[in-house]
Design an enzyme around this catalytic site. Sequence first.
Site, PDB file in Angstrom:
ATOM      1  N   SER A 179     -19.016  -4.381  -3.155  1.00  0.00           N
ATOM      2  CA  SER A 179     -17.799  -4.676  -2.402  1.00  0.00           C
ATOM      3  C   SER A 179     -17.368  -3.559  -1.461  1.00  0.00           C
ATOM      4  O   SER A 179     -16.654  -3.822  -0.500  1.00  0.00           O
ATOM      5  CB  SER A 179     -16.670  -5.034  -3.357  1.00  0.00           C
ATOM      6  OG  SER A 179     -16.538  -4.063  -4.367  1.00  0.00           O
ATOM      7  N   HIS A 207     -18.655 -11.580  -3.493  1.00  0.00           N
ATOM      8  CA  HIS A 207     -18.812 -11.434  -2.032  1.00  0.00           C
ATOM      9  C   HIS A 207     -20.030 -12.172  -1.489  1.00  0.00           C
ATOM     10  O   HIS A 207     -20.382 -12.002  -0.329  1.00  0.00           O
ATOM     11  CB  HIS A 207     -18.905  -9.960  -1.645  1.00  0.00           C
ATOM     12  CG  HIS A 207     -17.631  -9.225  -1.884  1.00  0.00           C
ATOM     13  ND1 HIS A 207     -16.563  -9.275  -1.010  1.00  0.00           N
ATOM     14  CD2 HIS A 207     -17.231  -8.458  -2.923  1.00  0.00           C
ATOM     15  CE1 HIS A 207     -15.574  -8.544  -1.485  1.00  0.00           C
ATOM     16  NE2 HIS A 207     -15.955  -8.044  -2.654  1.00  0.00           N
ATOM     17  N   LYS A 238     -12.401 -15.165  -2.016  1.00  0.00           N
ATOM     18  CA  LYS A 238     -12.951 -14.498  -0.834  1.00  0.00           C
ATOM     19  C   LYS A 238     -13.395 -15.545   0.199  1.00  0.00           C
ATOM     20  O   LYS A 238     -12.533 -16.152   0.814  1.00  0.00           O
ATOM     21  CB  LYS A 238     -14.004 -13.508  -1.282  1.00  0.00           C
ATOM     22  CG  LYS A 238     -13.260 -12.306  -1.896  1.00  0.00           C
ATOM     23  CD  LYS A 238     -13.939 -11.480  -2.892  1.00  0.00           C
ATOM     24  CE  LYS A 238     -12.934 -10.440  -3.406  1.00  0.00           C
ATOM     25  NZ  LYS A 238     -13.328  -9.793  -4.631  1.00  0.00           N
TER      26      LYS A 238
HETATM   27  C1  LIG Z   1     -12.708  -9.197  -5.747  1.00  0.00           C
HETATM   28  C2  LIG Z   1     -13.707  -8.997  -6.819  1.00  0.00           C
HETATM   29  C3  LIG Z   1     -13.439  -9.357  -8.137  1.00  0.00           C
HETATM   30  C4  LIG Z   1     -12.074  -9.796  -8.579  1.00  0.00           C
HETATM   31  O1  LIG Z   1     -11.783 -11.074  -8.161  1.00  0.00           O
HETATM   32  P1  LIG Z   1     -10.253 -11.537  -8.080  1.00  0.00           P
HETATM   33  O2  LIG Z   1     -10.335 -13.014  -8.099  1.00  0.00           O
HETATM   34  O3  LIG Z   1      -9.700 -10.991  -6.814  1.00  0.00           O
HETATM   35  O4  LIG Z   1      -9.570 -10.984  -9.295  1.00  0.00           O
HETATM   36  C5  LIG Z   1     -14.450  -9.241  -9.062  1.00  0.00           C
HETATM   37  N1  LIG Z   1     -15.663  -8.760  -8.715  1.00  0.00           N
HETATM   38  C6  LIG Z   1     -15.941  -8.380  -7.460  1.00  0.00           C
HETATM   39  C7  LIG Z   1     -17.300  -7.854  -7.132  1.00  0.00           C
HETATM   40  C8  LIG Z   1     -14.976  -8.463  -6.478  1.00  0.00           C
HETATM   41  O5  LIG Z   1     -15.230  -8.055  -5.242  1.00  0.00           O
END
Ligand SMILES: *Cc1c(COP(=O)(O)O)cnc(C)c1O
Length: 390
Positions: A179, A207, A238
């Site tokens: 990320s 992602h 996302k």
């Molecule tokens: C954003 C993210 C999460 C968390 O997801 P949320 O739904 O925002 O709590 C978990 N793992 C990765 C790799 C992320 O980028």
Amino acid sequence: MTDTFLNNTLTDISNKGLRRKIRMISGSQGRKITIDGRAVLNFCSNNYLGLADDDRIRTAAFESIKEEGFGAGASRLVCGNLQSHARLEEKMAQFKGSERCLLFSTGYMANVGIISSLFGRGDLIFSDKLNHASIIDGILLSGAEYKRYHHVNMESLEAMLQAAPPLARKLIITDSVFSMDGDIAPLPEIVALARKYDCMVMVDEAHSLGVLGKTGKGSVEHFALEGQVDIQMGTFSKAVGSFGAYCCGSKKLIDFLINKARSFIYTTGLPPSIAAASLKGIEIIESEPDRRQALWENTNFVQRALKSLGFNTLNTNTPIIPIQVKDAQLSVNFSEKLFEAGIFVSAIRPPTVPVNSARLRVTLMATHTQDDLQYFLSHVERIGKELCLI
Ligand SMILES: *Cc1c(COP(=O)(O)O)cnc(C)c1O
């Protein structure tokens, strides 16, 4: 006493140039956003496909609210399991080619719940050094032995696997797209090592869902590893433009999680309208491959341009493009100067990234226009020179 502790800690954070603040966005989430009354180009959202303010997603949520109300009222195990939840789970199982799917309220809760229910004392978890914080927290909560291998380094992973007790229960876990660095985990090699050393594999597709793979199904599709990853977790927050998370896997795995994952059991079900919105987002991802193509065209264009300007963009090969700055305060200055020019990119500092690796984390969207990109690049070049980064 407490006040002194809070003050000292905050002063210390400020002195290191690491104080964080929350900015107020008004209106909706798109390629342009309004911050403190000012319209700026948005280059730091995970809304890769521009779906967060899509009218069809809004409508799907409204329709569900009309029919199912807003709150779920209880845990899904009590009386909070509504039709929109079931529809989304069915769709995701089909979309990902898995036997079954289970929703979680957030990606954070999914990782914490999945890992800590499946593994415990005496088990070993091999985790990439740059995995997301929610994975780390899940491992710590599980009580399993935490083995951090060097980032995407398969020699490092294999050396640890060799040294592990052969009969212990073992998991290899990785982000699919990292990320903060934007590189892709070498999933084929990870799966091969897992076979060789009898481990389970879990991948976090936060992602990559909607971004990677011929039809946007994520990294498992990208590497044609269907059926070879035991636990596929991902988020709707996302590229899908919604909220919430899922775990896809075998019927047995999902049945286990329903019975054991505390972050699923002891929490209220998602508002059904959120599940309805996520379902619509997945349908759009399926039916509009042009969005993903536009995202990749923008990605390739900006990656090449930044590299040729002389910026260090680490090993990115996705729409997450870090611009390495190193010094935390300098990264904040860079971000502030861009903001003055009407461009929003947030500075990412420790502890989110390792010490002395502060950066701007640029993310691209399918909906950025060529003019947006040119404008962005001209100011990044100007400020990069002012700050002696290029
Ligand atoms: C954003 C993210 C999460 C968390 O997801 P949320 O739904 O925002 O709590 C978990 N793992 C990765 C790799 C992320 O980028």
